[in-house]
Design an enzyme around this catalytic site. Structure first.
Site, mmCIF file in Angstrom:
data_model
loop_
_atom_site.group_PDB
_atom_site.id
_atom_site.type_symbol
_atom_site.label_atom_id
_atom_site.label_comp_id
_atom_site.label_asym_id
_atom_site.label_seq_id
_atom_site.Cartn_x
_atom_site.Cartn_y
_atom_site.Cartn_z
ATOM 1 N N LYS A 1 0.709 -1.383 0.016
ATOM 2 C CA LYS A 1 0.113 0.145 -0.005
ATOM 3 C C LYS A 1 0.922 1.114 -0.022
ATOM 4 C CE LYS A 1 -2.331 -0.372 3.960
ATOM 5 N NZ LYS A 1 -1.790 -1.349 4.496
ATOM 6 N N ARG B 1 -0.274 -10.436 12.702
ATOM 7 C CA ARG B 1 -0.892 -9.391 12.225
ATOM 8 C C ARG B 1 -1.936 -9.464 11.258
ATOM 9 N NH1 ARG B 1 4.531 -6.663 9.865
ATOM 10 N NH2 ARG B 1 3.112 -4.909 9.451
ATOM 11 N N ARG C 1 11.800 -8.164 3.491
ATOM 12 C CA ARG C 1 11.993 -6.786 3.684
ATOM 13 C C ARG C 1 12.964 -6.374 4.905
ATOM 14 N NH1 ARG C 1 6.512 -3.114 4.882
ATOM 15 N NH2 ARG C 1 6.815 -3.591 6.956
ATOM 16 N N ARG D 1 12.541 -5.933 10.983
ATOM 17 C CA ARG D 1 12.026 -5.383 11.947
ATOM 18 C C ARG D 1 11.159 -6.779 12.668
ATOM 19 N NH1 ARG D 1 7.936 -1.020 9.348
ATOM 20 N NH2 ARG D 1 6.520 -2.369 10.307
ATOM 21 N N ARG E 1 -8.666 1.791 10.032
ATOM 22 C CA ARG E 1 -8.742 0.204 10.153
ATOM 23 C C ARG E 1 -10.008 -0.360 10.848
ATOM 24 N NH1 ARG E 1 -2.413 -1.119 11.718
ATOM 25 N NH2 ARG E 1 -1.601 -0.639 9.972
#
Ligand SMILES: [Zn+2]
Length: 208
Positions: free
Chosen positions: A13, A166, A122, A155, A88
């Site tokens: 996104k 998540r 990532r 991360r 959200r």
């Protein structure tokens, strides 16, 4: 045009929003970035938010709503904006509707497997915070930031277990929001399983 981008963590996104912001010349408002700034600056909000984000949990509404409402009413949002990562929940959407109208909601989708795989690639610079992706935005030297020579790390919330958590939280909390926007006729679904370029073209089409 006032645009909301919806999609699970890791769907790209943010990347699509940055390109869309340049193309349409309207600001990109990312709650993730606003929160990370607060974390980096160790504000009261940042300290609270960090412990939750490390666990893969969502940051509570009241911490974020005020911050976003204030942002959407600044002058640079007069011709439109791209909201990325917010709202959200239905409650957040209703709060936003009190101060601005939403014109289009783009729902970017992909399977859980695609997302877990993508986030495992990532890496973030520990010094400047720049985000790399071992497939799409490779550093020139492995494990080292091109911009500041900082070390790259994964991360906590990009590790597979945290990603699965998540995605679970995302589905529970956010999918009712998708139905809420569907009922209002604002939703356009976009396939986010392709390359960032393919995804951007689809997002652009969705808001044209
Ligand atoms: Zn760096």
């Amino acid at each position: 045009m006032n645009i909301v981008l919806i999609g699970p963590p890791g769907i790209g996104k943010g990347t699509a929003a940055v390109k869309l912001s340049k193309k349409l010349n309207i600001p990109h408002i990312a709650t993730g970035d606003m929160l990370r700034e607060n974390v980096a600056n160790k504000t009261e909000l940042g300290i609270k938010a960090k412990s939750l984000m490390d666990k893969g949990a969502l940051v509570p509404d009241d911490l974020v709503i005020g911050m976003i409402k204030e942002r959407l009413q600044r002058d640079d949002c007069k011709n439109g904006f791209i909201l990325d990562g917010f709202p959200r929940t239905i409650n957040q959407a209703e709060e936003i509707a009190k101060v601005v109208k939403t014109d289009r909601v783009v729902n970017i989708q992909a399977s859980d497997d695609v997302i877990v795989d993508r986030l495992s690639k990532r890496k973030v610079c520990e010094q400047c915070g720049f985000t790399y992706h071992l497939e799409y935005i490779k550093p020139n030297r492995e494990g080292i930031c091109d911009k500041c020579s900082g070390m790259l790390y994964q991360r906590e919330d990009d590790k597979p277990e945290a990603v699965k958590e998540r995605l679970k939280v995302y589905k529970e909390k956010t999918e009712p929001l998708i139905n809420y926007y569907k009922e209002k006729g604002l939703i356009v679904a976009v396939d986010g399983s392709g390359t960032p370029e393919e995804e951007f073209e689809l997002v652009l089409k969705a808001v044209s």
